[in-house]
Write an enzyme that holds these catalytic residues in place. Structure first.
Site, PDB file in Angstrom:
ATOM      1  CB  SER A  45      38.263  22.473 175.837  1.00 54.54           C
ATOM      2  OG  SER A  45      37.774  22.942 174.604  1.00 54.54           O
ATOM      3  CD  GLU A  80      35.228  22.133 179.230  1.00 57.88           C
ATOM      4  OE1 GLU A  80      35.483  23.335 179.058  1.00 57.88           O
ATOM      5  OE2 GLU A  80      34.691  21.421 178.366  1.00 57.88           O
ATOM      6  NE  ARG A 138      32.235  24.943 177.773  1.00 58.98           N
ATOM      7  CZ  ARG A 138      31.679  25.829 176.939  1.00 58.98           C
ATOM      8  NH1 ARG A 138      30.484  26.351 177.194  1.00 58.98           N
ATOM      9  NH2 ARG A 138      32.310  26.177 175.830  1.00 58.98           N
TER      10      ARG A 138
HETATM   11  P1  FAD Z   1      31.283  11.591 180.458  1.00 56.69           P
HETATM   12  O1  FAD Z   1      32.554  12.180 180.002  1.00 56.69           O
HETATM   13  O2  FAD Z   1      31.190  10.116 180.497  1.00 56.69           O
HETATM   14  O3  FAD Z   1      30.894  12.190 181.878  1.00 56.69           O
HETATM   15  C1  FAD Z   1      31.003  13.567 182.130  1.00 56.69           C
HETATM   16  C2  FAD Z   1      30.446  13.888 183.519  1.00 56.69           C
HETATM   17  O4  FAD Z   1      29.038  13.691 183.544  1.00 56.69           O
HETATM   18  C3  FAD Z   1      31.022  13.003 184.623  1.00 56.69           C
HETATM   19  O5  FAD Z   1      31.183  13.782 185.792  1.00 56.69           O
HETATM   20  C4  FAD Z   1      29.947  11.963 184.837  1.00 56.69           C
HETATM   21  O6  FAD Z   1      29.962  11.437 186.147  1.00 56.69           O
HETATM   22  C5  FAD Z   1      28.699  12.784 184.595  1.00 56.69           C
HETATM   23  N1  FAD Z   1      27.541  11.987 184.108  1.00 56.69           N
HETATM   24  C6  FAD Z   1      27.457  11.340 182.918  1.00 56.69           C
HETATM   25  N2  FAD Z   1      26.227  10.801 182.767  1.00 56.69           N
HETATM   26  C7  FAD Z   1      25.532  11.103 183.906  1.00 56.69           C
HETATM   27  C8  FAD Z   1      24.215  10.795 184.372  1.00 56.69           C
HETATM   28  N3  FAD Z   1      23.337  10.116 183.637  1.00 56.69           N
HETATM   29  N4  FAD Z   1      23.865  11.249 185.600  1.00 56.69           N
HETATM   30  C9  FAD Z   1      24.730  11.967 186.360  1.00 56.69           C
HETATM   31  N5  FAD Z   1      25.988  12.282 185.970  1.00 56.69           N
HETATM   32  C10 FAD Z   1      26.378  11.849 184.760  1.00 56.69           C
HETATM   33  N6  FAD Z   1      32.067  19.966 175.560  1.00 56.69           N
HETATM   34  C11 FAD Z   1      31.423  21.134 175.373  1.00 56.69           C
HETATM   35  O7  FAD Z   1      30.801  21.654 176.306  1.00 56.69           O
HETATM   36  N7  FAD Z   1      31.449  21.770 174.171  1.00 56.69           N
HETATM   37  C12 FAD Z   1      32.099  21.269 173.101  1.00 56.69           C
HETATM   38  O8  FAD Z   1      32.084  21.864 172.019  1.00 56.69           O
HETATM   39  C13 FAD Z   1      32.810  20.031 173.262  1.00 56.69           C
HETATM   40  N8  FAD Z   1      33.523  19.515 172.252  1.00 56.69           N
HETATM   41  C14 FAD Z   1      34.219  18.348 172.441  1.00 56.69           C
HETATM   42  C15 FAD Z   1      34.961  17.823 171.373  1.00 56.69           C
HETATM   43  C16 FAD Z   1      35.661  16.641 171.524  1.00 56.69           C
HETATM   44  C17 FAD Z   1      36.471  16.102 170.363  1.00 56.69           C
HETATM   45  C18 FAD Z   1      35.597  15.930 172.743  1.00 56.69           C
HETATM   46  C19 FAD Z   1      36.305  14.626 172.907  1.00 56.69           C
HETATM   47  C20 FAD Z   1      34.868  16.450 173.825  1.00 56.69           C
HETATM   48  C21 FAD Z   1      34.178  17.662 173.679  1.00 56.69           C
HETATM   49  N9  FAD Z   1      33.443  18.235 174.732  1.00 56.69           N
HETATM   50  C22 FAD Z   1      32.757  19.405 174.541  1.00 56.69           C
HETATM   51  C23 FAD Z   1      33.431  17.586 176.055  1.00 56.69           C
HETATM   52  C24 FAD Z   1      32.346  16.462 176.186  1.00 56.69           C
HETATM   53  O9  FAD Z   1      31.942  16.011 174.927  1.00 56.69           O
HETATM   54  C25 FAD Z   1      31.136  16.933 176.972  1.00 56.69           C
HETATM   55  O10 FAD Z   1      31.496  17.342 178.265  1.00 56.69           O
HETATM   56  C26 FAD Z   1      30.048  15.839 177.076  1.00 56.69           C
HETATM   57  O11 FAD Z   1      28.886  16.390 177.639  1.00 56.69           O
HETATM   58  C27 FAD Z   1      30.491  14.624 177.887  1.00 56.69           C
HETATM   59  O12 FAD Z   1      29.545  13.613 177.665  1.00 56.69           O
HETATM   60  P2  FAD Z   1      29.804  12.109 178.022  1.00 56.69           P
HETATM   61  O13 FAD Z   1      28.512  11.367 177.800  1.00 56.69           O
HETATM   62  O14 FAD Z   1      30.961  11.588 177.290  1.00 56.69           O
HETATM   63  O15 FAD Z   1      30.081  12.195 179.581  1.00 56.69           O
HETATM   64  P1  NAP Z   2      37.371  29.606 168.692  1.00 53.64           P
HETATM   65  O1  NAP Z   2      36.202  30.015 167.852  1.00 53.64           O
HETATM   66  O2  NAP Z   2      38.715  29.519 168.054  1.00 53.64           O
HETATM   67  O3  NAP Z   2      37.441  30.563 169.963  1.00 53.64           O
HETATM   68  C1  NAP Z   2      38.423  30.374 170.983  1.00 53.64           C
HETATM   69  C2  NAP Z   2      37.791  30.644 172.325  1.00 53.64           C
HETATM   70  O4  NAP Z   2      37.350  31.995 172.354  1.00 53.64           O
HETATM   71  C3  NAP Z   2      36.600  29.759 172.573  1.00 53.64           C
HETATM   72  O5  NAP Z   2      36.932  28.899 173.604  1.00 53.64           O
HETATM   73  C4  NAP Z   2      35.439  30.694 172.874  1.00 53.64           C
HETATM   74  O6  NAP Z   2      34.902  30.550 174.181  1.00 53.64           O
HETATM   75  C5  NAP Z   2      36.013  32.080 172.805  1.00 53.64           C
HETATM   76  N1  NAP Z   2      35.217  32.871 171.843  1.00 53.64           N
HETATM   77  C6  NAP Z   2      35.453  33.046 170.520  1.00 53.64           C
HETATM   78  N2  NAP Z   2      34.527  33.864 169.989  1.00 53.64           N
HETATM   79  C7  NAP Z   2      33.687  34.204 170.968  1.00 53.64           C
HETATM   80  C8  NAP Z   2      32.542  35.025 171.043  1.00 53.64           C
HETATM   81  N3  NAP Z   2      32.076  35.673 169.981  1.00 53.64           N
HETATM   82  N4  NAP Z   2      31.912  35.144 172.224  1.00 53.64           N
HETATM   83  C9  NAP Z   2      32.362  34.495 173.310  1.00 53.64           C
HETATM   84  N5  NAP Z   2      33.449  33.695 173.303  1.00 53.64           N
HETATM   85  C10 NAP Z   2      34.107  33.553 172.156  1.00 53.64           C
HETATM   86  O7  NAP Z   2      37.035  28.201 169.378  1.00 53.64           O
HETATM   87  P2  NAP Z   2      37.075  26.738 168.768  1.00 53.64           P
HETATM   88  O8  NAP Z   2      38.168  25.996 169.393  1.00 53.64           O
HETATM   89  O9  NAP Z   2      36.983  26.780 167.270  1.00 53.64           O
HETATM   90  O10 NAP Z   2      35.721  26.128 169.313  1.00 53.64           O
HETATM   91  C11 NAP Z   2      34.490  26.579 168.792  1.00 53.64           C
HETATM   92  C12 NAP Z   2      33.417  26.376 169.839  1.00 53.64           C
HETATM   93  O11 NAP Z   2      33.320  24.985 170.164  1.00 53.64           O
HETATM   94  C13 NAP Z   2      33.700  27.128 171.135  1.00 53.64           C
HETATM   95  O12 NAP Z   2      32.491  27.654 171.625  1.00 53.64           O
HETATM   96  C14 NAP Z   2      34.214  26.062 172.073  1.00 53.64           C
HETATM   97  O13 NAP Z   2      33.843  26.262 173.409  1.00 53.64           O
HETATM   98  C15 NAP Z   2      33.517  24.797 171.548  1.00 53.64           C
HETATM   99  N6  NAP Z   2      34.380  23.636 171.817  1.00 53.64           N
HETATM  100  C16 NAP Z   2      34.401  23.152 173.088  1.00 53.64           C
HETATM  101  C17 NAP Z   2      35.164  22.039 173.397  1.00 53.64           C
HETATM  102  C18 NAP Z   2      35.132  21.453 174.776  1.00 53.64           C
HETATM  103  O14 NAP Z   2      35.631  20.357 174.960  1.00 53.64           O
HETATM  104  N7  NAP Z   2      34.578  22.116 175.744  1.00 53.64           N
HETATM  105  C19 NAP Z   2      35.938  21.450 172.411  1.00 53.64           C
HETATM  106  C20 NAP Z   2      35.924  22.004 171.147  1.00 53.64           C
HETATM  107  C21 NAP Z   2      35.133  23.099 170.841  1.00 53.64           C
HETATM  108  P3  NAP Z   2      33.833  29.408 174.575  1.00 53.64           P
HETATM  109  O15 NAP Z   2      34.629  28.151 174.669  1.00 53.64           O
HETATM  110  O16 NAP Z   2      33.347  29.884 175.895  1.00 53.64           O
HETATM  111  O17 NAP Z   2      32.778  29.372 173.534  1.00 53.64           O
END
Ligand code: FAD
Ligand code: NAP
Length: 335
Positions: free
Chosen positions: A232, A331, A160
């Site tokens: 998250s 995050e 991340r």
């Molecule tokens: P923003 O939130 O608008 O910006 C994020 C960052 O990127 C900021 O620092 C911004 O300055 C920078 N940025 C944006 N565009 C540019 C650009 N063109 N150039 C330079 N910098 C830029 N994240 C995960 O990793 N995994 C998931 O599974 C996941 N699930 C999510 C589920 C939900 C319901 C929600 C609400 C969020 C989730 N996220 C997840 C977090 C989020 O979706 C990601 O981080 C996504 O990449 C953010 O995209 P955004 O376009 O909304 O960026």
């Molecule tokens: P989950 O499967 O209930 O697991 C909980 C956590 O344990 C996750 O955060 C995941 O880490 C870790 N995990 C579980 N199984 C794993 C494996 N086999 N190897 C390594 N790590 C493992 O999680 P969930 O909430 O349903 O989400 C599913 C996936 O979507 C996850 O990968 C999660 O990161 C992603 N997600 C991300 C966001 C966000 O905003 N960043 C929001 C929703 C969902 P990791 O997070 O490192 O994968």
């Protein structure tokens, strides 16, 4: 004129100046005054605002890309190279890959946000990270107006994380991300929740994987159009193996995973589990809450301010620290 800044937390917040552009040339032209003024105006580039928490208005210039093109630029026997505009909706791109039998993005289905931010955050889910399909990232240095391309190695991708999250690299505005996608059938189903798919003989396809992920996510995560959140709120903590050994003696059921980093001396824990153990699941403080189906997600229950969300986040950080001696880090980008 003041402009409301879009964000999935649903926090009402305004920018002094809001600029959208359709091409790198338009970005350069519209930031010329910023450079003439000595690059002193605070600026923030946003995508869809799905990883942002605003605790106040933004007194400066907010930028947003409308570059949304998708262009095939090379191919060979095993991969296709595609250049995608930073303003393209991430999940539209995943859908494009699935429809065109391109492998590598499917596990990242239904992640909100845009392509540019995906490359900043190194988005990840279900055992996949976007760094694995990124070839290079094209940017404009807002301080000089010059183009600068980072190859995958130069992006310094980690869990991340990337170089674009460092303070002194915020000057690089991502205009395009170049992806290298597999054209030969290949799936990554090692993540626990996907293991049942590998058992479905002869039925595996990119669409199956995408559909399964969309179904799982829909059942577990709040829809930002209905309940405000940024997904998250905290990063899963990565701790030393020594610390893990002493904690797991006390909490033998504590979920743990390989850190994903090179070092075998580190262990990744589930921040959601730690928060749940502190009794926060489904709880609220004022108008900010902990989502009942996933404790890692903080939600705006109704009209919360960014400060209220932050107060809840800090209370959670304190509880987890008191109980486990682990400091959770957000995050979400907080402004
Ligand atoms: P923003 O939130 O608008 O910006 C994020 C960052 O990127 C900021 O620092 C911004 O300055 C920078 N940025 C944006 N565009 C540019 C650009 N063109 N150039 C330079 N910098 C830029 N994240 C995960 O990793 N995994 C998931 O599974 C996941 N699930 C999510 C589920 C939900 C319901 C929600 C609400 C969020 C989730 N996220 C997840 C977090 C989020 O979706 C990601 O981080 C996504 O990449 C953010 O995209 P955004 O376009 O909304 O960026
Ligand atoms: P989950 O499967 O209930 O697991 C909980 C956590 O344990 C996750 O955060 C995941 O880490 C870790 N995990 C579980 N199984 C794993 C494996 N086999 N190897 C390594 N790590 C493992 O999680 P969930 O909430 O349903 O989400 C599913 C996936 O979507 C996850 O990968 C999660 O990161 C992603 N997600 C991300 C966001 C966000 O905003 N960043 C929001 C929703 C969902 P990791 O997070 O490192 O994968």
């Amino acid at each position: 004129m003041r402009h409301e800044i879009p964000n999935t937390f649903g926090i009402e917040t305004y920018a002094d100046q809001y600029i959208e552009y359709h091409s790198p040339e338009e970005l350069i032209a519209s930031t010329e005054q910023f450079r003439k003024d000595g690059c002193v105006t605070p600026f923030l580039h946003i995508g869809s605002g799905s990883n942002l928490l605003f605790t106040r208005d933004f007194h400066g210039m907010v930028l947003h890309s409308l570059i949304a093109s998708t262009q095939i630029i090379a191919s060979n026997s095993s991969s296709l190279t595609v250049k995608v505009g930073a303003g393209c909706i991430w999940d539209d791109f995943v859908s494009y890959c699935v429809e065109n039998h391109l492998y590598g993005a499917e596990n990242l289905s239904m992640i909100p946000g845009e392509v540019g931010a995906a490359a900043v955050q190194n988005i990840g889910a279900y055992g996949e990270e976007v760094k694995n399909i990124i070839h290079s990232v094209e940017t404009i240095d807002i301080f000089t107006g010059q183009k600068h391309t980072f190859d995958n190695g130069q992006c310094q991708y980690a869990y991340r994380d990337s170089i674009f999250k460092c303070r002194d690299h915020k000057r690089y505005i991502i205009t395009y991300v170049v992806f290298s996608l597999g054209t030969r059938e290949h799936y990554n189903l090692e993540y626990g929740a996907l293991s049942s798919l590998s058992g479905v003989d002869g039925q595996l396809s990119l669409s199956n994987v995408r559909d399964a992920i969309i179904q799982m996510r829909s059942g577990k995560l709040p829809d930002p159009k209905v309940i405000g959140s940024a997904g998250s709120f905290f990063v899963n903590p990565v701790i030393s193996r020594d610390m893990f050994e002493s904690l797991s003696a006390k909490y033998p059921d504590m979920p743990h995973y390989p850190s994903g980093n090179e070092s075998a001396d580190q262990v990744k824990l589930s921040a959601g589990w730690l928060i749940e153990q502190c009794g926060w699941k489904g709880k609220s403080l004022g108008r900010a809450g902990v989502y009942s189906k996933q404790s890692l997600v903080l939600v705006n229950l109704s009209g919360a301010t960014g400060q209220e969300i932050l107060t809840l986040a800090q209370a959670i950080i304190d509880s987890v620290h008191d109980k486990f001696g682990i400091t959770l880090h957000p995050e979400v980008n907080i402004y």
